[in-house]
Design a protein around this motif. Structure first.
Motif, PDB file in Angstrom:
ATOM      1  N   VAL A  92      10.849  -2.702  -6.700  1.00 21.67           N
ATOM      2  CA  VAL A  92      10.834  -4.129  -7.046  1.00 21.67           C
ATOM      3  C   VAL A  92      11.400  -4.910  -5.867  1.00 21.67           C
ATOM      4  CG1 VAL A  92      11.682  -5.928  -8.594  1.00 21.67           C
ATOM      5  CG2 VAL A  92      11.040  -3.691  -9.515  1.00 21.67           C
ATOM      6  N   PHE A  93      10.564  -5.747  -5.279  1.00 19.61           N
ATOM      7  CA  PHE A  93      11.009  -6.603  -4.182  1.00 19.61           C
ATOM      8  C   PHE A  93      11.477  -7.918  -4.801  1.00 19.61           C
ATOM      9  CE2 PHE A  93       9.820  -9.830  -0.859  1.00 19.61           C
ATOM     10  CZ  PHE A  93      10.860  -9.523   0.010  1.00 19.61           C
ATOM     11  N   ALA A  94      12.711  -8.313  -4.488  1.00 18.35           N
ATOM     12  CA  ALA A  94      13.289  -9.455  -5.181  1.00 18.35           C
ATOM     13  C   ALA A  94      14.130 -10.314  -4.238  1.00 18.35           C
ATOM     14  CB  ALA A  94      14.152  -8.974  -6.350  1.00 18.35           C
ATOM     15  N   PHE A  95      14.096 -11.601  -4.484  1.00 18.11           N
ATOM     16  CA  PHE A  95      14.936 -12.520  -3.731  1.00 18.11           C
ATOM     17  C   PHE A  95      15.172 -13.777  -4.569  1.00 18.11           C
ATOM     18  CE2 PHE A  95      10.519 -12.941  -2.483  1.00 18.11           C
ATOM     19  CZ  PHE A  95      10.258 -14.300  -2.534  1.00 18.11           C
ATOM     20  N   TRP A  96      16.192 -14.530  -4.163  1.00 16.94           N
ATOM     21  CA  TRP A  96      16.627 -15.711  -4.901  1.00 16.94           C
ATOM     22  C   TRP A  96      16.473 -16.933  -4.021  1.00 16.94           C
ATOM     23  CZ3 TRP A  96      21.763 -18.078  -3.968  1.00 16.94           C
ATOM     24  CH2 TRP A  96      22.046 -19.141  -4.846  1.00 16.94           C
ATOM     25  N   ARG A  97      15.940 -18.013  -4.599  1.00 16.30           N
ATOM     26  CA  ARG A  97      15.845 -19.303  -3.901  1.00 16.30           C
ATOM     27  C   ARG A  97      16.640 -20.346  -4.683  1.00 16.30           C
ATOM     28  NH1 ARG A  97      11.539 -20.219  -0.714  1.00 16.30           N
ATOM     29  NH2 ARG A  97      12.987 -21.698   0.238  1.00 16.30           N
ATOM     30  N   VAL A 149       0.822  -1.216   0.000  1.00 18.78           N
ATOM     31  CA  VAL A 149       0.000   0.000   0.000  1.00 18.78           C
ATOM     32  C   VAL A 149       0.857   1.268   0.000  1.00 18.78           C
ATOM     33  CG1 VAL A 149      -1.983  -1.133   1.084  1.00 18.78           C
ATOM     34  CG2 VAL A 149      -0.303   0.050   2.527  1.00 18.78           C
ATOM     35  N   SER A 150       2.153   1.117   0.283  1.00 15.82           N
ATOM     36  CA  SER A 150       3.057   2.273   0.230  1.00 15.82           C
ATOM     37  C   SER A 150       3.863   2.313  -1.056  1.00 15.82           C
ATOM     38  CB  SER A 150       4.023   2.254   1.416  1.00 15.82           C
ATOM     39  OG  SER A 150       4.959   1.199   1.294  1.00 15.82           O
ATOM     40  N   GLY A 151       4.010   1.156  -1.732  1.00 14.93           N
ATOM     41  CA  GLY A 151       4.823   1.098  -2.931  1.00 14.93           C
ATOM     42  C   GLY A 151       6.306   1.222  -2.650  1.00 14.93           C
ATOM     43  N   ASP A 152       6.727   0.803  -1.458  1.00 13.18           N
ATOM     44  CA  ASP A 152       8.123   0.947  -1.041  1.00 13.18           C
ATOM     45  C   ASP A 152       8.510  -0.320  -0.279  1.00 13.18           C
ATOM     46  OD1 ASP A 152      10.547   1.565   0.194  1.00 13.18           O
ATOM     47  OD2 ASP A 152       9.989   3.652   0.554  1.00 13.18           O
ATOM     48  N   CYS A 153       9.527  -1.031  -0.783  1.00 13.76           N
ATOM     49  CA  CYS A 153       9.887  -2.316  -0.174  1.00 13.76           C
ATOM     50  C   CYS A 153      11.120  -2.237   0.721  1.00 13.76           C
ATOM     51  CB  CYS A 153      10.099  -3.377  -1.259  1.00 13.76           C
ATOM     52  SG  CYS A 153      11.513  -3.073  -2.355  1.00 13.76           S
ATOM     53  N   ARG A 154      11.569  -1.045   1.077  1.00 17.02           N
ATOM     54  CA  ARG A 154      12.797  -0.922   1.879  1.00 17.02           C
ATOM     55  C   ARG A 154      12.726  -1.702   3.182  1.00 17.02           C
ATOM     56  NH1 ARG A 154      13.517   5.261   2.714  1.00 17.02           N
ATOM     57  NH2 ARG A 154      11.244   5.092   2.692  1.00 17.02           N
ATOM     58  N   HIS A 155      11.636  -1.517   3.920  1.00 15.80           N
ATOM     59  CA  HIS A 155      11.533  -2.172   5.235  1.00 15.80           C
ATOM     60  C   HIS A 155      11.387  -3.681   5.094  1.00 15.80           C
ATOM     61  CE1 HIS A 155      11.471   1.701   7.089  1.00 15.80           C
ATOM     62  NE2 HIS A 155      10.318   2.060   6.540  1.00 15.80           N
ATOM     63  N   LEU A 156      10.670  -4.125   4.086  1.00 19.84           N
ATOM     64  CA  LEU A 156      10.517  -5.563   3.865  1.00 19.84           C
ATOM     65  C   LEU A 156      11.867  -6.192   3.541  1.00 19.84           C
ATOM     66  CD1 LEU A 156       8.448  -7.879   3.668  1.00 19.84           C
ATOM     67  CD2 LEU A 156       8.188  -7.331   1.244  1.00 19.84           C
ATOM     68  N   CYS A 211      12.669 -14.499  -7.707  1.00 19.99           N
ATOM     69  CA  CYS A 211      11.332 -13.931  -7.550  1.00 19.99           C
ATOM     70  C   CYS A 211      11.448 -12.413  -7.628  1.00 19.99           C
ATOM     71  CB  CYS A 211      10.727 -14.347  -6.212  1.00 19.99           C
ATOM     72  SG  CYS A 211       9.097 -13.650  -5.892  1.00 19.99           S
ATOM     73  N   LEU A 212      10.803 -11.813  -8.620  1.00 17.58           N
ATOM     74  CA  LEU A 212      10.839 -10.365  -8.843  1.00 17.58           C
ATOM     75  C   LEU A 212       9.418  -9.837  -8.802  1.00 17.58           C
ATOM     76  CD1 LEU A 212      13.153 -10.503 -12.002  1.00 17.58           C
ATOM     77  CD2 LEU A 212      13.877 -10.387  -9.606  1.00 17.58           C
ATOM     78  N   ALA A 213       9.131  -8.928  -7.894  1.00 21.60           N
ATOM     79  CA  ALA A 213       7.768  -8.439  -7.721  1.00 21.60           C
ATOM     80  C   ALA A 213       7.729  -6.921  -7.819  1.00 21.60           C
ATOM     81  CB  ALA A 213       7.213  -8.880  -6.364  1.00 21.60           C
ATOM     82  N   ASN A 214       6.925  -6.425  -8.752  1.00 22.73           N
ATOM     83  CA  ASN A 214       6.647  -4.989  -8.835  1.00 22.73           C
ATOM     84  C   ASN A 214       5.602  -4.678  -7.781  1.00 22.73           C
ATOM     85  OD1 ASN A 214       5.923  -2.374  -9.458  1.00 22.73           O
ATOM     86  ND2 ASN A 214       5.320  -2.790 -11.576  1.00 22.73           N
ATOM     87  N   ILE A 215       5.990  -3.919  -6.768  1.00 22.59           N
ATOM     88  CA  ILE A 215       5.069  -3.659  -5.654  1.00 22.59           C
ATOM     89  C   ILE A 215       4.449  -2.258  -5.774  1.00 22.59           C
ATOM     90  CG2 ILE A 215       6.006  -5.341  -4.045  1.00 22.59           C
ATOM     91  CD1 ILE A 215       7.077  -1.738  -3.761  1.00 22.59           C
ATOM     92  N   GLN A 248       7.480  -1.354 -14.161  1.00 25.06           N
ATOM     93  CA  GLN A 248       8.897  -1.299 -13.769  1.00 25.06           C
ATOM     94  C   GLN A 248       9.706  -2.112 -14.776  1.00 25.06           C
ATOM     95  OE1 GLN A 248       9.970   0.575 -11.206  1.00 25.06           O
ATOM     96  NE2 GLN A 248       7.844   1.143 -10.727  1.00 25.06           N
ATOM     97  N   ARG A 249      10.765  -1.512 -15.297  1.00 21.75           N
ATOM     98  CA  ARG A 249      11.610  -2.167 -16.284  1.00 21.75           C
ATOM     99  C   ARG A 249      13.014  -2.341 -15.721  1.00 21.75           C
ATOM    100  NH1 ARG A 249      11.191  -3.488 -21.481  1.00 21.75           N
ATOM    101  NH2 ARG A 249      13.087  -3.592 -22.764  1.00 21.75           N
ATOM    102  N   MET A 250      13.608  -3.501 -16.006  1.00 24.81           N
ATOM    103  CA  MET A 250      14.960  -3.771 -15.518  1.00 24.81           C
ATOM    104  C   MET A 250      15.695  -4.634 -16.534  1.00 24.81           C
ATOM    105  SD  MET A 250      13.781  -6.523 -12.689  1.00 24.81           S
ATOM    106  CE  MET A 250      12.237  -5.614 -12.606  1.00 24.81           C
TER     107      MET A 250
END
Length: 584
Positions: free
Chosen positions: A509-514, A313-320, A525-529, A534-536
């Motif tokens: 973009v919230f992202a992590f690797w498994r 709801v904030s569009g910001d993944c810094r804290h996550l 896993c790449l998520a546009n929040i 969002q382009r990368m």
């Protein structure tokens, strides 16, 4: 015979000696083993058994979340699950199905009976034959209308010493509270007025585990649940179990020792049974319930729901991202239980130290605009503090902090679950998330309890009509989530204990690797929040250039790593080096 034969009696005796140093631990051990129907020389289970993999997922539901006239609700539930959920989940958590007096089941009157309004034990056993059955073990408190408490008031056994008492003059100033109601409740007994401890409500009287007779009673109850097919135990509100005036009365050493004892007994009785602790507390405190891989097999990942909600709801993944980087990998034999919604509200204590007070206030204001309620708790110096947000998860996703409601509600909702299903841990989904149920204002008004807003009861015929309507959100969301769950089952990189690393692709973009335990499969896993595309560049996420990569969700193949990837608002990509995943 196992080399560990005879170890059980020693371990149980050591646990009991730590819990009850002034009692005869040898005699208590004999009684505990008898209550569990265990022989003293029972062989020890193999350490770190394979208790779960990527095929595991839990459905959370009340026994009467779906009802049909003339049919036992547990049978209705079973029928609907078989028809509409199928093999997408293999475990079902039936919230308290016992006779109760309040709190939708969490004020238990009789621990060994099934609520007749739901069904009978045969209905519970039938569910356990098709799904791995999870049951609540409501340890901290019992109903004020139960047989035990009636005996407490009459000063008779069993029950006379089963409930926690305190003197109003005791130093209770440090006690941690999850509610705003009075901590002590005066009760007239045959021996005069007694003040009983009520952490949650006057109808939920705290139990006195300083009395070993009560612990033995629960050992017997657990053995009966195992015999009825229960394999997953949710230890409700276990953090508050032991009371010592002058302390916070939460997370005390005796509480942790009781969990260790119950794990020892349970895993010797049924090696594939699992203990899950429910401790809605700040993140660091929650992690202590793993112990040294000798307490809970799994812990509820309580910080995930409010953090992921704030992120979307904030569009910001810094804290996550910061939180995810701080989370230690679960040790062998343990796992996180990931969830986004449940029968309770979205807890705020797990946000302590993760969001600033201003950011928490922004989140609360946003949820209230979306129809949610805020429940309070008693803090120090008699101050009230927000404890949880009461709202259906679907309605919580209807917009943003800054912009209000928008057209991205379903996409945002699916995005949240796509992220959750990819994270390290075992996923658990509330039935009202699968069905995209909205806020139930009528039930809220009827009960006057904030949590009722997210405890809708579906009429089975109305639900079937909704699920048959292609214009309804309910079948769209259900299909999407079931497809994700089914796809997840084929990804060894999504094993609950597979490697996980946080990636840094900015705040949008919230992202992590498994990576799978055998290292054969990697998934990014790449998520546009956000609500903006969002382009990368794929080169930015360090894909191995010699591999071919597929987005498991879209089916797209990526052969050129310098090619760009564009994510639509709230779109998620699962980039895998194995097309489709691994056949089981």
């Amino acid at each position: 015979m196992s080399a560990d034969t005879g170890d059980l009696q020693r371990r149980v005796s050591e646990h009991l000696a730590r819990i009850y140093p002034s009692h005869d631990s040898t005699a208590l051990t004999q009684r505990a083993l008898a209550a569990m129907a265990l022989e003293p020389d029972a062989p020890a289970p193999q350490p770190h058994r394979n208790l779960w993999d990527q095929r595991d997922a839990v459905l959370i539901t009340y026994g009467d979340s779906i009802v049909s006239e003339g049919e036992r609700p547990l049978r209705t539930l079973h029928r609907v699950l078989d028809k509409h959920i199928g093999a997408a989940v293999n475990s079902v958590h039936i919230l308290p199905f016992f006779p109760y007096s309040s709190d939708d089941g969490f004020s238990v009157i009789d621990y060994l009976s099934v609520n007749q309004s739901l069904g009978e034990w045969e209905d519970i056993t039938a569910l356990s034959e098709d799904y791995r059955l999870m049951s609540d073990l409501v340890l901290n408190h019992a109903s004020s209308r139960g047989h035990w408490f009636e005996n407490f008031k009459q000063r008779e056994h069993p029950g006379k010493d089963y409930f926690a008492e305190a003197n109003p003059v005791d130093d209770l100033s440090q006690v941690v509270r999850p509610r705003s109601s009075p901590l002590l409740t005066p009760v007239q007994t045959a021996e005069g007025v007694r003040h009983v401890w009520c952490t949650f409500s006057p109808d939920q009287v705290d139990l006195n585990f300083a009395n070993p007779e009560l612990l033995l009673e629960f050992v017997h109850i657990i053995s009966q649940y195992l015999e009825r097919g229960v394999r997953l135990f949710r230890m409700d509100a276990v953090a508050f179990l032991w009371k010592v005036p002058g302390t916070p009365c939460v997370h005390l050493p005796e509480t942790h020792e009781i969990i260790k004892l119950l794990r020892t007994l349970i895993e010797h009785h049924t090696p594939d049974a699992v203990i899950i602790t429910e401790t809605n507390v700040p993140n660091r405190e929650n992690l202590t319930y793993f112990g040294n891989a000798n307490e809970a097999h799994a812990i509820y990942n309580f910080s995930l729901p409010p953090l992921l909600l704030y992120t979307l709801v904030s569009g910001d993944c810094r804290h996550l991202k910061t939180w995810l980087m701080s989370m230690p990998p679960a040790q062998a034999g343990t796992a996180y239980l990931n969830f986004l919604a449940s029968h309770d509200g979205i807890g705020l204590r797990p946000l302590e130290g993760l969001l600033s007070p201003q950011e928490q206030e922004q989140l609360l204001s946003c949820m209230q605009r979306f129809g949610g309620k805020v429940s309070m708790r008693q803090a120090a110096l008699d101050h009230l503090k927000p404890y949880e947000i009461n709202i259906s998860l679907f309605d919580a996703m209807q917009g943003t902090i800054d912009g209000g409601s928008d057209q991205w509600q379903e996409q945002r909702f699916i995005c949240a679950h796509t992220i959750m299903l990819a994270l390290e841990g075992i996923p658990a989904l509330y039935i009202h998330s699968l069905l995209a149920t909205g806020n139930d204002y009528k039930r809220l008004e009827h009960t006057g309890q904030n949590r009722s807003i997210n405890r809708h009861i579906w009429d089975a015929e109305m639900l079937e009509a909704e699920l048959a309507d292609d214009n309804s959100r309910h079948p769209r969301v259900l299909r999407s989530l079931l497809e994700l769950l089914t796809l997840r089952q084929r990804q060894t990189a999504f094993h609950p204990n597979a490697t996980q690393f946080t990636l840094h692709l900015g705040t949008s973009v919230f992202a992590f690797w498994r990576q799978s335990i055998d290292r054969r499969q990697s998934i990014f896993c790449l998520a546009n929040i956000t609500s903006k595309p969002q382009r990368m560049s794929l080169a930015d996420i360090n894909l191995i250039g010699t591999d071919r990569w597929w987005d498991l969700l879209s089916g797209d193949e990526f052969g050129e790593l310098d090619a760009g990837l564009e994510l639509a608002p709230y779109q998620v990509a699962w980039l895998s080096n194995l097309e489709g995943g691994v056949d089981q």
